[in-house]
Design a protein around this motif. Structure first.
Motif, PDB file in Angstrom:
ATOM      1  N   GLN A 153      42.285  33.815  53.216  1.00 29.86           N
ATOM      2  CA  GLN A 153      42.164  32.412  52.881  1.00 29.86           C
ATOM      3  C   GLN A 153      43.141  31.519  53.644  1.00 29.86           C
ATOM      4  N   ASP A 183      37.331  35.013  53.908  1.00 28.60           N
ATOM      5  CA  ASP A 183      37.616  34.323  52.657  1.00 28.60           C
ATOM      6  C   ASP A 183      38.110  32.911  52.963  1.00 28.60           C
ATOM      7  N   GLU A 184      37.253  31.957  52.775  1.00 28.98           N
ATOM      8  CA  GLU A 184      37.580  30.566  53.044  1.00 28.98           C
ATOM      9  C   GLU A 184      38.380  30.392  54.330  1.00 28.98           C
ATOM     10  N   SER A 215      37.616  35.502  45.712  1.00 34.36           N
ATOM     11  CA  SER A 215      38.588  36.289  46.479  1.00 34.36           C
ATOM     12  C   SER A 215      38.844  37.631  45.813  1.00 34.36           C
TER      13      SER A 215
HETATM   14 MG   LIG Z   1      40.072  32.508  46.858  1.00 35.44          MG
END
Ligand SMILES: [Mg+2]
Ligand SMILES: Nc1ncnc2c1ncn2[C@@H]1O[C@H](COP(=O)(O)OP(=O)(O)OP(=O)(O)O)[C@@H](O)[C@H]1O
Ligand SMILES: Nc1ncnc2c1ncn2[C@@H]1O[C@H](COP(=O)(O)OP(=O)(O)OP(=O)(O)O)[C@@H](O)[C@H]1O
Ligand SMILES: [Mg+2]
Lengths: 336, 354, 306, 335, 544
Positions: free
Chosen positions: A102, A184-185, A52
Motif C-alpha cells: 500500500q 495493494d492500493e 489488505s
Molecule cells: Mg489496505
C-alpha cells in the motif's frame, strides 16, 4: 478469462482473526474468490473492510500474533498455501506471488540500494549469481519505465520520487515472473499524473507478461480503467462480485450502489451534493451473525438482523464465475 | 473578478507575488548557496464566500502556498492581505490576534491531531488560546462544534486513533471552525480518505460554507472533487500558477498544456468511457524546485513546447475573460491583459498604503 | 442534542490511564512491590519502633548484640555496632527511595528542559548541546566537592542539616546526570517538531510555551520514562558513593547504598548484611522499571483500549 | 560529509578551549590541596615551601596559560621528538604531575595499555553479548528469553560494581583459586603461557564491566530492533520470500544498528575514563585509578590534562557518531 | 645467600608515586624508597638508633657529639659502594643536605634539617653537622627513612627548581640499600632487584622484589591471607573479626607493633558557630560557648569506653590510651584514669556545670541546648567510632550531629574550604597523628599559642584546638634547652598531661598500632614503627 479455465489462484472460506486486548477482531470472514490466468481482478471496498488483510493472509505475511488465519484453503498451482511449511511458503513468496504494498514510501528498506533490493529475490529464487542478477535488475527497472536504469540501481530509495519508488516495488514484485501479482492500493498515495503513468505501465506489463493481477483500490475510476472483474468487500466479507462492466452497469448490493453514487464525475452534470453512505463502518468483533451492512443499509429488513447473507449468483452462472451478491434484499425483495 | 459588477466587493484574500524559498546551506561556513523555490511568485484573489481550488502535481508547492498564506512559514517575498491586513508583516502578537479569522484543515488527519489529546482538548485548544471563557462555556462550544461537523457528543473523551479517517478529518474541521474564521485553507482534506468518506467531508465543507459564509482555498489533487467544490481553479506547476480559470471553463477546455495533461490523467469511473479515453501521459520527472529549468517551468515535459518556452518565462495573463494562463501559446492573444495591468496597479496601491 | 446533562463531562485523563495501567500485569506487580517497599519504609518504623541508630550504651550488652544473625529479637540481625538491621533498612529505605525519586526527577527535569529547548529552538541547539558535552566532560568529583563546599552550609542553615543535605544530594546527583536524557529528548523533539500536529497548533496561534507543554512534552514521555527508570538505580548508588566521599548524609545515617557498601566489608562473615540492601535496591529498580513500562503503555492512547 | 566534518572540527576548537577553561577553574576551585596526602608530621612552613616549589601558588591565569602552552605546544613537540629523534622540545617544561613529579603524558601512556585491554575489552565483549541478546529478545518479544533478559539487565544495572567485584573475587580467587585477585600490570605477553595468564587476570574485571555494559546496550538494541521489526519494509522482505535469518539479520539489523552504533560510539570515551571502582577492586591501576588518585591528591596538572583529553574524546566521538550516522543511513546528508 | 630466594611480592594499598623521600613525604613513598636510599642511621623496632652507613652511633661518650651538643660527627663505613659501583663519600651527605635545604626545592623533609648551621665533609668518610644551638636530640638529619643520602653524582643537576624535572633520578635513584629499581610505574608498581654492591654480601636473600600498589586494605589483606598471591601487605587495617577469620585460613599472619600514632578527639576551644561572620568563626576572638568549660570536656571524655572502641575498631592492633604521647617509654605518661568509662561521673559533672536535662532529654543551660557537631574524615572505623561516641554522649543528654569529610579535603588544608581539620568549623573532631622518630619535642610544640590556625596565617598551624596556656609555652621552651634525658622525659610527660588529663583539650582514644600481614612463607619480618616498615627487608627470606 474463459469460464472453464483453471484459476491460478483459488481462495475458499478464508477466515482471519486478530487477537487483541479488547477481544478478537474478525477482519476477514469466509472470503472466497479465484483468479483466472491473465485476469485483472479489482478489489474495492471501504477502508477497513479487510482488503489488505485478505491478501496478506494468503501468503502468510501477517504477523502472528496477533493475526491468526483460522480457516480456508488457498490453492496456488495445486498446492494449499495455508498448509505449507514456512520454508515452502518462502519459496512461493516472491517467486510465484508478487506483492506490491500500500505505501511505497515505507515499503523499501532505506539503507539498501534499490538494485540490491531488486536483486535479492532474483538470487534467492532464480539462482542467479550477482552479475546476472544485476543485469536482470536493470532490465526490470527499465521495464517499469525508469530511465537510465543501470545507473539508478545504485540509488537509495530516498533518492527516488514516490512514483518511482512504487515502480521499484512493482519491479521487485515482477522480478521472478510470478504467476500472480497482488497490488495493494499501489497508487493511492500518488497524484493523478503519476498514477496514470503506473496504470499505463501495468497495462503494458500485462500484455507483455500475461500474469494474473489482484488490484486493490478504492478508486473506482482506476477499477473502471483496468479491471476485468471486480470484487466488492465490506466488513470483512465479499458482498458482490461481477465483471467490471456488469458491476458498473448493474450494481446489486446496496453498498455497491451507494459506493458508485458517491463519486463525483469529471464530466457530466455537477451534483449539488455528493451522495454519502451514512453511518459508521461495522465493528468486526465476534463472528458475524447478521449482515454487516444492515445498520447503514436503506433496504435493511428483519432478516438482515438475524442472518448473514450467503453469496448467491444472480446470472445463473456459478458463484464466483459471473455476477454474485451477498444480500437478502436483492434475493428476496428486489427480485421477488 | 468573475463578474464585472459596478461596485466590486473587495476580495477577502489578496495574494501578490508570493514567494517562499527554503534556503539551502552548504560548505564549511554554511553559506547560503541556493534555494528550494517551493513557491515562486504566485498571485491570486479569493472573494468572500468563494472556493478557490488549487491543484497540481505532488511537490509543486500547493501546501506551501497554503501554509505561507497563514504565515506558518516566514515568507520570502510578496504580500498576503487577508481581510485588509497584511499577514506577511505582522508582529508575533498581532499575528496571534489575527489567527482566529484564518484557519487551516490539514492534509493528513491522523498526523495533524496530537495523539495524546482527547477530542475535546483538540477542538477546545483554539478556545483556550483566544478566549478567556470558563470551562463550561468552552465545553458548550466544543459540543456545538461537534454537532456542526456531525460528531457524536459522546466522542468528546476519545483519542484521535479511535476514529475513522473521515471522523478525524471532521475533528480537524471542527478545530478550524472553533474561532469562527472567515477563511479556511483546506490542504488536501480528503486525500487520505476513502471515497464514501471523502464525500462526507466535502458535503460537510459545503454545508458549512452555506451556513457560515466561509471562504475556502481548497488544495487537492483530486480533480473531480475540485470540480465539485470549487468556483475557480488554479493549476500549479513547480511553484508557479500555470492556469487560473473558472471551474466550468477549465474542465470544459483547459488552456495550459499542463492543465490539459492533468485533466486527461483523471481516471474515469465508467469502464466503457475509461477504455475509450485518450490519456496524455507526461514523460520524465518533475524538475527539482531547487533548480527549475530556464524559461517556462513546464518546458521539459511539455508536449507542445517550442523554442521560446526554453528561453523566456511566460507570465500569468488574462487570455479570455476571467481566465489567466501562463503560456507562450497564448501570449499573443493577451499581450497586456487589462487585469494584469490592474493587478499591477493594485500592488502599487498597497505599496503606498503600507 | 440540547440535552447535555446525560453526557458525561470530559473525564480526567488519569482515570483512563489508571484503568489501562491496571491491565498491565507487570506494572501491577511492580506497583505492588513498590508500594510494599514504600509502606515498609514509611509505616514500618511505626510498627517496628526500634531506633536505627541506637547503640546499647552498656558496653557488655553491646558486645553481645553485635553481628547477630536474624532472630525474633532482630528480624534481620544486627550490624557490627549492634544496631538493628530491620530498623536501619526501614530508615535507609526512606532516604534511598526519596533520593532516588527526587534526584531522578531533577535529572529528568533538567534533561528534558535542555533537550526540549535544544530541539525546539534552533538557535539554542548548538549552545545547549555544547553545554551537554561540557557536562559530560567535567570531572564529577571536583564538581561535587565544589557544590558541597559552596552550598552545604547555607543550605543546612536555611533548612536544617538533614533537609539541607538531602536537597544538596539530590541536586548534586540531578545536576550531574541529566545529559543522557537531554540527548535522547532532543533527538525526539527534532523529529516531533516536523510533525503536522505541531504545525496545526501553530496555525491556531499557540505560543511556544504552550506548544511545548501541550504538544511536545506528552509525546516524549516514552524515552523519558526509560531514562527515569535507569536514573533511579543510579541515583541510589550514587548517593552511597557520595556519602562515601563524605558528601552525603551524616555518617550514622543509614541509606541502602551505604548499608550495601558497609556490608561488603563483612560479606564473608555475614553475607545477609549485603543481601538485604542489595535485594531492596534491585527490587526498587525492577519494580520501577515495570511500573515505567506500564505507565508508558498507559500514557499512550494508541495502545490504551486495545 | 567532508566539509561537514571539517566544519565540526573547526567548531570544536573554541568549544574545547572553553571546556578546558571551565575544567581548570573547577578543579582549581575545588577544595582539597596537594598537601592532603602528606602526613601531618610535616610542619606548615615546609608545606608552604613544597607548594611554592610546585608552582601551585602562582596566579590562576598564569597557571592556565602555562598549561595551555604546555599542552598544545610543548607536549606535541615532545611527541614529535620521540617519534623522529629530534630535540626541539629540549629544555622546555612539560606538564608535570604534582604527586609524582613526572611528566603527566608519560604516565598516561604508561596507563593506557591496561585500561584499553581491560576496560576496552570489557566494552567490546559487553557489546558483543548485548547485540545478540538485544536482537533475540526483540525478535521474540515477551518470550521467557526476553523477560529473563530484562530481569538480568535490570539487576546488572542496579547492583554496583563494588559489590559484584568483591563477590567474584571471593568466589573465583579465594574459594576456587582460578583467577588472581590482583592485576599484574608488568606482565608481558610473550608466549602462550603468559597469554593465558593475561587472560586469567583479565577475566574477572572484564566480566564485571561487561555485565554492566551489556545490560545497558542490550536495552538499546532491543528497543531499536522492536522499532524496526514493525516497519513496512520488513513485510516487503518477507514478501520477497527471504528467509527469516536474512530478514532479521540483514534488513532489520542494518537499520536497527544505526542508532545503536552511535550509542556505542558515544560510549567509547568512557573507556578512556577508565572504570574507577572496578580498577580499584582488582588493582588494575588504569586511567580511572590515575584520575581518582589525582583528584584525591589535588594533582591539578594531572586532573586537568586527563579530563581535557577526556573532553577531546567526547567531542570527537560525538562527531564520529554523527559521521557514522551519516554513513550508515543514506538518507542523512550533512551538506 | 644473596638472590637465592627468588621473588618477593609486596602489596601497598596506596601506590608508590616516587622513590625520592625528599619530594614526597607520603609514608608509602618514603618506605618503598627506603629499600634503595638509606640514611646514615636508622631506628630499630624498639626505637633505638642503629647504624646503617656508619661505623657507630655518635654519642657524647664516644666523642661523636660535642659536649655542648652543637655538633655531631658521623663516620662512614669504609668501602661502601653505591649500587652503580662508585664509592659513597661524605660529599654525598653534604649534597643531600644541600638538596633538601635548597630554598626553591620544596623539600618535603626540610624539618629534618631544621636548626643546622652547616654540614661539612671533614674528610672522605667523615660528616660533621653543626647546629646553631645546642641540640639535645641530634638524630634528625640523616637518621631514619625520611632523610636518606642521595648520590651527589646522580642528583647534581637536580637542585632547586630542577628537582621535579629529574624524573629518571626520582624514579630510579642510585642507592646503597638492599635493592635497586629496575622498573618504575608511577602509582602502580615498582620492580626492584637485589643491589649487587650491597654492603652485606649475603643479603638480600631475594633476587627481586615487586611492590604493587592500589586497592584497599581489605583487598590487600586478602591477597596475602586468603589467596596467597602476595607475601607482604602493608597497613591491612580491617575489622578485627575479619582479621581473625583470615588468620584462621592459615596462609599468613598479621603482625602489629605500636608506635606513637594516637586516635584522638580534639575539643574546639573557640566558637565555630556559623552565625559568626566569616573570619571570626573558630578564632580566639570568640571562646567556645560550652567547651571552654573543662567540666563539659571532662564529662565528654568520661563517657567514652575506650576499650570497646578498640575491640570494635582495631582488635589487636589498638589499645586504649589516655595519652597523646604513648611511647617511647621515657616520654609516656603512666596516666590511665580515663580508661574506665564513668557515665555517672560524667552526668554529675554536667549537672555541676549547670547543664540540666531538658524536656526532650537534651541538656540545656540558659535555654541553650548542649549540641555538638562532631566531624572526622571518611573511614569505616572512624564512622563506627562516631556512632558509638554519639551513643554515649546522647546518653549523657548531649545532642550530637555527625559529619564526615573526604580525607582529601579534611587533611588538605585548603584555606578556601570550610571543611579542613585546621579550620575546625565543628565543636569536636577526630583524627590520628603521631611524630616522626622518637623525640616528641616538636610534636608537643605544636600546641603553642601561636601555632593556632587563624585567618591571618592562612589557617595553617597544628594547634587546632586553639589551646593557649602561657605555662605550657614556657615549659616547651624549657624542653628545647634541656639536655638531660630523664629531665626531658619528665617535662614531656607534664606537657602531655597538661593537654589531656589536666585540661581534656585533647581526648586520646586509641593508641593505634601498625597492622600488616605477611605470608607464612616469608621469614624475617619484624614490624618497626619508628622507621620504615621495610627497614629490614634485607633480612627477609623465604621459608621453605
Ligand atoms: Mg489496505
Ligand atoms: N494488527 C491488527 N490488529 C488488529 N486489527 C487489525 C490489525 N490489522 C488490521 N486490523 C483490522 O482489520 C480490518 C481490516 O483491515 P485492512 O487493512 O484489511 O483494511 P483495508 O480494507 O485494506 O483498508 P484500507 O483501504 O484502509 O487499506 C480493519 O478493521 C483493521 O482495524
Ligand atoms: N521545510 C521545507 N524545507 C525545504 N524544502 C521544503 C520544505 N517544505 C517543502 N519543501 C519543498 O517545497 C516543495 C513544495 O512542497 P509542498 O509540500 O508545498 O508540495 P505539495 O504541492 O503540497 O505536494 P503534495 O501534493 O505532495 O502535498 C517540495 O519540493 C518540497 O520538497
Ligand atoms: Mg501538500
Amino acid at each position: 478469462m474463459a469460464d472453464g479455465a483453471t484459476p491460478v489462484l483459488d481462495v475458499r472460506g478464508l477466515k482471519t482473526v486478530f487477537r487483541t486486548r479488547g477481544g478478537e477482531v474478525h477482519a476477514v470472514n469466509s472470503v472466497s474468490f479465484h483468479l483466472n490466468p491473465g485476469e485483472l481482478l479489482g478489489v474495492v471496498g471501504e477502508s477497513g473492510s479487510g482488503k489488505s488483510v485478505t491478501m496478506m493472509s494468503l501468503i502468510g505475511l501477517l504477523p502472528s500474533p496477533p493475526a491468526d488465519v483460522r480457516a480456508g484453503t488457498v490453492m496456488l498451482g495445486g498446492r494449499d498455501l495455508l498448509k505449507m511449511s514456512a520454508d515452502d511458503l518462502r519459496d512461493v513468496r516472491g517467486a510465484k506471488v508478487g506483492f506490491v504494498f500500500q505505501d511505497p514510501m515505507t515499503s523499501l528498506n532505506p539503507v539498501f540500494t534499490v538494485g540490491n533490493q531488486i536483486m535479492e529475490p532474483l538470487i534467492r529464487h532464480m539462482g542467479l549469481n550477482k552479475k546476472q542478477a544485476q543485469i536482470r535488475a536493470a532490465e526490470l527497472l527499465a521495464l517499469v519505465g525508469i530511465p537510465d536504469a543501470a545507473a539508478r540501481l545504485k540509488s537509495y530509495p530516498h533518492q527516488f520520487s514516490g512514483g518511482m519508488r512504487q515502480r521499484v516495488m512493482i519491479a521487485i514484485a515482477l522480478a521472478c515472473d510470478p504467476d500472480v501479482l497482488i497490488a495493494d492500493e499501489p497508487t493511492t498515495a500518488l497524484d493523478v499524473t503519476i498514477q496514470a503513468q503506473i496504470l499505463e505501465l501495468v497495462k503494458d506489463l500485462r500484455q507483455k507478461l500475461g500474469m494474473a493481477i489482484v488490484w486493490i483500490t478504492h478508486d473506482l475510476g482506476v477499477i473502471a480503467g483496468i479491471a476485468d472483474r471486480v470484487m466488492v468487500m465490506y466488513g470483512g466479507q465479499v458482498v458482490e462480485q461481477a465483471p467490471v462492466r456488469e458491476l458498473f452497469a448493474n450494481p446489486q448490493h446496496p453498498y455497491t450502489r451507494a459506493l458508485l453514487k458517491t463519486i463525483p464525475s469529471l464530466t457530466g452534470e455537477r451534483e449539488a451534493r455528493l451522495q454519502v453512505i451514512e453511518g459508521q463502518p461495522p465493528i468486526l468483533s465476534g463472528a458475524p451473525t447478521a449482515c454487516p451492512f444492515r445498520a447503514r443499509c436503506a433496504y435493511a429488513f428483519a432478516r438482515c438482523e438475524v442472518e448473514n447473507p450467503e453469496r448467491r449468483a444472480i446470472d445463473g452462472r456459478a458463484v464466483g464465475q459471473g455476477h454474485d451478491v451477498a444480500c437478502h434484499w436483492t434475493a428476496e425483495v428486489a427480485h421477488a | 473578478m468573475l463578474d464585472a459588477s459596478p461596485k466590486p466587493i473587495p476580495p477577502l484574500v489578496q495574494v501578490r507575488g508570493l514567494k517562499m524559498y527554503f534556503p539551502i546551506y552548504t560548505g564549511l561556513l554554511r553559506r547560503h548557496t541556493g534555494d528550494v523555490k517551493a513557491v515562486d511568485g504566485v498571485s491570486f484573489d479569493i472573494m468572500p464566500g468563494e472556493t478557490l481550488g488549487l491543484v497540481g502535481e505532488s511537490g509543486c508547492g500547493k501546501s506551501t502556498v497554503g501554509r505561507a498564506l497563514l504565515r506558518l512559514y516566514e515568507i520570502t517575498g510578496g504580500n498576503v492581505v487577508i481581510n485588509g491586513t497584511d499577514i506577511a508583516t505582522l508582529g508575533p502578537e498581532a499575528l496571534r490576534k489575527a489567527r482566529p479569522q484564518m484557519q487551516m484543515v490539514f492534509q493528513d488527519p491522523q498526523a495533524s491531531l496530537n495523539p495524546r489529546m482527547t477530542l475535546a482538548d483538540i477542538i477546545g485548544e483554539p478556545l483556550d488560546e483566544h478566549t478567556d471563557w470558563n470551562s463550561d462555556r468552552k465545553l458548550a462550544r466544543v459540543y456545538e462544534l461537534m454537532d456542526a461537523v456531525g460528531l457524536n457528543r459522546r466522542f468528546a473523551n476519545r483519542f484521535p486513533h479511535e476514529f475513522s479517517g473521515g471522523q478525524r478529518q471532521r475533528i480537524g474541521i471542527a478545530r478550524a471552525l472553533a474561532l469562527n474564521p472567515r477563511f479556511i485553507v483546506c490542504d488536501e482534506p480528503i486525500a487520505a480518505l476513502d471515497v464514501s468518506i471523502q464525500a462526507q467531508v466535502v458535503n460537510l465543507l459545503e454545508d458549512l460554507q452555506d451556513k457560515l459564509g466561509l471562504t475556502y482555498l481548497f488544495i487537492s489533487h483530486d480533480l473531480s472533487m475540485v470540480r465539485h467544490i470549487a468556483d475557480r481553479v488554479a493549476v500549479m506547476y513547480l511553484g508557479r500558477i500555470a492556469e487560473l480559470s473558472p471551474r466550468d471553463a477549465l474542465y470544459a477546455r483547459p488552456l495550459h498544456p499542463y492543465a490539459e495533461a492533468l485533466l486527461s490523467a483523471v481516471p474515469e469511473p465508467d469502464p466503457t468511457l475509461a477504455r475509450a479515453r485518450q490519456r496524455i501521459i507526461l514523460q520524465g520527472d518533475v524538475p527539482s524546485p531547487a533548480n527549475p529549468p530556464k524559461g517556462c517551468n513546464f518546458c521539459t515535459r511539455c508536449p507542445k513546447a517550442f523554442d521560446l518556452c526554453r528561453r523566456v518565462k511566460p507570465e500569468l495573463a488574462e487570455v479570455e475573460p476571467g481566465r489567466f494562463v501562463a503560456c507562450h501559446l497564448f501570449s499573443d492573444t493577451a499581450a497586456a491583459g487589462s487585469t494584469g495591468a490592474s493587478e499591477a496597479k493594485e500592488r502599487n496601491q498597497q505599496g503606498v498604503t503600507q | 442534542m440540547t440535552d447535555i446533562s446525560h453526557i458525561e463531562k470530559p473525564r480526567s485523563q488519569w482515570a483512563d490511564v489508571w484503568s489501562q495501567f491496571k491491565t498491565h500485569k507487570g506494572a501491577v506487580a511492580g506497583l505492588t512491590v513498590f508500594v510494599t517497599l514504600i509502606l515498609f519504609v514509611t509505616i514500618g518504623p511505626f510498627i517496628w519502633t526500634v531506633d536505627p541508630t541506637y547503640i546499647n550504651p552498656n558496653a557488655a550488652e553491646m558486645i553481645r548484640t553485635r553481628n547477630k544473625p536474624p532472630s525474633w529479637q532482630f528480624p534481620l540481625g544486627t550490624d557490627q555496632l549492634g544496631r538493628d538491621m530491620l530498623a536501619r533498612m526501614m530508615k535507609g529505605g526512606q532516604v534511598s527511595i526519596a533520593v532516588g525519586l527526587v534526584a531522578m526527577a531533577i535529572s529528568i527535569l533538567l534533561g528534558t528542559l535542555v533537550g526540549v529547548m535544544a530541539g525546539y529552538f534552533k538557535r539554542l541547539d548548538g549552545p545547549l548541546m555544547r553545554l551537554t558535552d561540557l557536562f559530560l566532560a567535567l570531572p564529577l568529583l571536583p564538581l561535587l566537592l565544589v557544590m558541597v563546599m559552596l552550598f552545604r552550609d547555607p543550605l543546612a542553615r536555611a533548612m536544617g542539616p538533614e533537609a539541607g543535605t538531602f536537597l544538596l544530594i539530590v541536586f548534586a546527583i540531578g545536576v550531574t546526570s541529566w545529559m543522557q536524557a537531554a540527548r535522547i529528548v532532543r533527538g525526539d523533539v527534532l523529529a516531533l517538531k516536523e510533525r503536522e500536529f505541531v504545525l496545526a497548533a501553530r496555525s491556531i496561534g499557540t505560543p511556544s510555551r504552550r506548544m511545548i507543554l501541550r504538544h511536545i512534552l506528552p509525546n516524549v514521555v516514552s524515552p523519558i520514562m526509560v531514562s527515569a527508570t535507569l536514573g533511579i538505580a543510579s541515583a541510589i548508588i550514587t548517593e552511597s558513593a557520595l556519602s562515601f566521599l563524605g558528601l552525603g548524609f551524616p555518617p550514622d545515617f543509614p541509606t541502602w547504598g551505604r548499608l550495601l557498601f558497609d556490608g561488603v566489608d563483612y560479606i564473608q562473615q555475614y553475607p545477609e548484611r549485603v543481601m538485604w540492601p542489595g535485594i531492596a535496591i534491585s527490587l526498587t529498580v525492577l519494580s520501577v522499571n515495570y511500573i515505567g513500562d506500564g505507565l508508558r503503555d498507559a500514557l499512550d492512547p494508541r495502545i490504551r483500549g486495545r | 560529509m567532508l566539509t561537514f566534518t571539517i566544519r565540526r572540527l573547526l567548531m570544536a576548537i573554541p568549544t574545547l578551549l572553553f571546556i578546558s577553561l571551565v575544567i581548570f577553574l573547577l578543579v582549581d576551585f575545588a577544595p582539597g590541596s596537594p598537601m592532603s596526602q602528606i602526613p601531618l608530621t610535616v610542619p606548615p612552613e615546609v608545606r608552604l615551601k613544597i607548594i611554592e616549589a610546585m608552582g601551585a601558588n602562582d596566579p590562576l591565569f598564569v597557571r592556565y596559560l602555562l598549561w595551555l602552552k604546555q599542552f598544545f605546544w610543548v607536549e606535541p613537540l615532545v611527541l614529535f621528538d620521540t617519534l623522529f629523534g629530534t630535540s626541539h622540545a629540549h629544555g622546555m617544561q612539560r606538564i608535570v604531575s604534582w604527586q609524582s613529579r613526572s611528566p603527566v603524558m608519560d604516565i598516561i601512556w604508561q596507563r593506557l595499555p591496561q585500561t584499553l585491554s581491560v576496560v576496552g575489552s570489557a566494552y567490546v565483549i559487553g557489546v558483543l553479548i548485548a547485540l545478540p541478546i538485544g536482537i533475540y529478545s526483540a525478535y521474540r518479544q515477551y518470550s521467557w528469553f526476553d523477560q529473563l533478559g530484562t530481569f538480568i539487565a535490570m539487576i546488572g544495572f542496579s547492583v554496583p560494581t563494588f559489590f559484584t567485584g568483591v563477590v567474584l573475587i571471593l568466589v573465583f580467587s579465594v574459594n576456587l583459586g582460578w583467577f588472581p585477585s590482583i592485576y599484574d600490570t608488568s606482565l608481558r605477553v610473550t608466549d602462550w603461557e603468559s597469554f593465558l595468564k593475561q587472560v586469567k587476570q583479565m577475566a574477572m574485571p572484564v566480566a564485571v564491566l561487561a555485565l554492566y555494559n551489556a545490560a545497558q546496550i542490550s536495552r538499546y538494541m532491543r528497543s531499536s530492533m522492536l522499532d524496526n521489526l514493525a516497519q513496512d519494509y520488513v513485510r516487503t522482505a518477507r514478501a520477497k520470500g527471504m528467509a527469516e535469518r536474512v530478514v532479521v539479520l540483514k534488513h532489520v539489523l542494518r537499520n536497527s544498528l544505526i542508532p545503536v552504533v552511535t550509542v556505542i560510539a558515544l560510549g567509547i570515551p568512557t573507556i578512556f575514563g577508565g572504570a574507577i571502582i572496578t580498577e580499584q577492586v582488582f588493582k588494575v591501576n588504569g586511567l580511572g585509578a590515575l584520575l581518582i588518585n589525582a583528584i584525591h591528591g589535588s594533582d591539578l596538572p594531572m586532573v586537568q590534562t586527563l579530563t581535557f583529553i577526556f573532553a577531546v574524546l567526547i567531542v570527537m566521538f560525538n562527531l564520529i557518531a554523527d559521521v557514522l550516522y551519516g554513513m550508515l543511513d543514506p538518507r542523512i546528508r550533512y551538506d | 645467600e644473596r638472590g637465592a630466594d627468588g621473588n618477593v611480592k609486596v602489596l601497598y594499598s596506596q601506590a608508590v608515586s616516587i622513590m625520592n623521600a625528599y619530594l614526597s613525604s607520603g609514608t608509602k613513598d618514603v618506605e618503598v624508597g627506603s629499600l634503595v636510599l638509606e640514611p646514615l642511621a636508622g631506628f630499630d623496632n624498639e626505637g633505638n638508633v642503629i647504624p646503617r652507613l656508619v661505623t657507630e652511633i655518635p654519642s657524647v661518650e664516644n666523642g661523636g657529639i660535642s659536649e655542648d651538643l652543637t655538633t655531631i660527627t658521623w663516620k662512614l663505613t669504609p668501602g661502601l659502594l653505591w649500587s652503580d659501583g662508585t664509592p659513597v663519600t661524605a660529599a654525598d651527605a653534604v649534597f643531600s643536605y644541600e638538596y633538601c635545604t635548597h630554598p626553591e626545592g620544596g623539600c618535603a623533609q626540610a624539618a629534618r634539617y631544621e636548626g643546622i648551621e652547616k654540614v661539612e665533609a671533614v674528610d672522605e668518610l667523615t660528616v660533621k653537622i653543626t647546629w646553631t644551638a645546642p641540640k639535645p636530640n641530634p638524630f634528625t638529619a640523616f637518621v631514619g627513612a625520611t632523610s636518606p643520602i642521595l648520590q651527589a653524582a646522580q642528583f647534581a643537576n637536580c637542585l632547586g627548581t630542577a628537582a621535579p624535572t629529574c624524573t629518571e633520578q626520582n624514579f630510579k635513584p642510585v642507592g646503597t640499600g638492599p635493592f635497586m629499581v629496575t622498573d618504575f610505574k608511577v602509582n602502580d608498581v615498582v620492580e626492584l632487584a637485589a643491589n649487587p654492591n650491597y654492603r652485606d654480601a649475603a643479603k638480600p636473600a631475594f633476587a627481586t622484589m615487586t611492590v604493587k600498589g592500589g586497592g584497599d586494605a581489605a583487598g590487600a589483606a586478602r591477597a596475602v591471607m586468603e589467596t596467597g598471591e602476595f607475601d607482604y601487605a602493608w597497613n591491612t587495617q580491617i575489622n578485627p573479626e575479619l582479621q581473625s577469620q583470615m588468620e584462621a585460613g592459615g596462609k599468613g599472619v598479621f603482625v602489629s607493633a605500636f608506635g606513637t600514632l594516637v586516635e584522638r578527639i580534639e575539643m574546639n576551644l573557640t566558637n565555630p558557630s556559623p552565625d559568626l561572620p566569616e573570619g571570626e568563626r573558630s578564632t580566639a576572638k570568640h571562646p567556645h560557648p560550652f567547651l571552654s568549660d573543662i567540666r563539659v570536656r571532662q564529662a565528654l571524655s568520661k563517657a567514652i569506653d575506650r576499650n570497646l572502641l578498640v575491640e570494635v575498631g582495631y582488635g589487636n592492633a589498638g589499645r586504649a590510651t589516655c595519652n597523646l604521647v604513648p611511647a617511647p617509654a621515657l616520654y609516656a605518661s603512666p596516666n590511665t584514669d580515663c580508661i574506665e568509662q564513668d557515665m555517672e561521673g560524667a552526668k554529675a559533672l554536667l549537672d555541676e556545670a549547670g547543664w540540666t536535662v531538658g524536656a526532650n532529654g537534651i541538656r540545656e543551660k540558659d535555654g541553650k541546648p548542649l549540641k555538638i557537631l562532631y566531624q572526622t574524615s571518611v573511614n569505616a572505623v572512624r564512622q563506627d567510632f562516631q556512632a558509638l561516641v554519639k551513643g554515649w554522649w546522647n546518653e549523657l543528654g548531649v545532642d550530637v550531629e555527625l559529619k564526615s569529610i573526604d580525607g582529601g579535603v579534611y587533611f588538605g588544608g585548603d584555606p578556601g574550604s570550610p571543611d579542613t581539620f585546621q579550620k575546625f568549623y565543628a565543636d569536636v573532631e577526630m583524627y590520628a597523628n603521631n611524630f616522626d622518630g622518637t623525640d616528641p619535642e616538636p610534636y608537643l610544640a605544636q600546641y603553642l599559642c601561636d601555632k593556632a590556625p587563624k585567618p591571618e596565617n592562612g589557617w595553617q598551624g597544628e594547634n587546632v584546638n586553639r589551646f593557649c596556656d602561657p605555662a605550657y609555652d614556657a615549659m616547651v621552651a624549657e624542653l628545647a634547652t634541656t639536655r638531660d634525658m630523664d629531665k626531658r622525659g619528665e617535662i614531656a610527660i607534664r606537657l602531655n598531661e597538661m593537654l589531656t588529663k589536666d585540661s581534656y583539650v585533647i581526648v586520646p582514644l586509641v593508641d593505634r598500632g601498625r597492622l600488616s600481614a605477611h605470608s607464612n612463607t616469608l621469614g624475617g619480618v619484624v614490624l618497626n614503627t619508628w622507621d620504615s616498615e621495610l627497614w629490614n627487608a634485607s633480612d627477609w627470606f623465604r621459608i621453605k
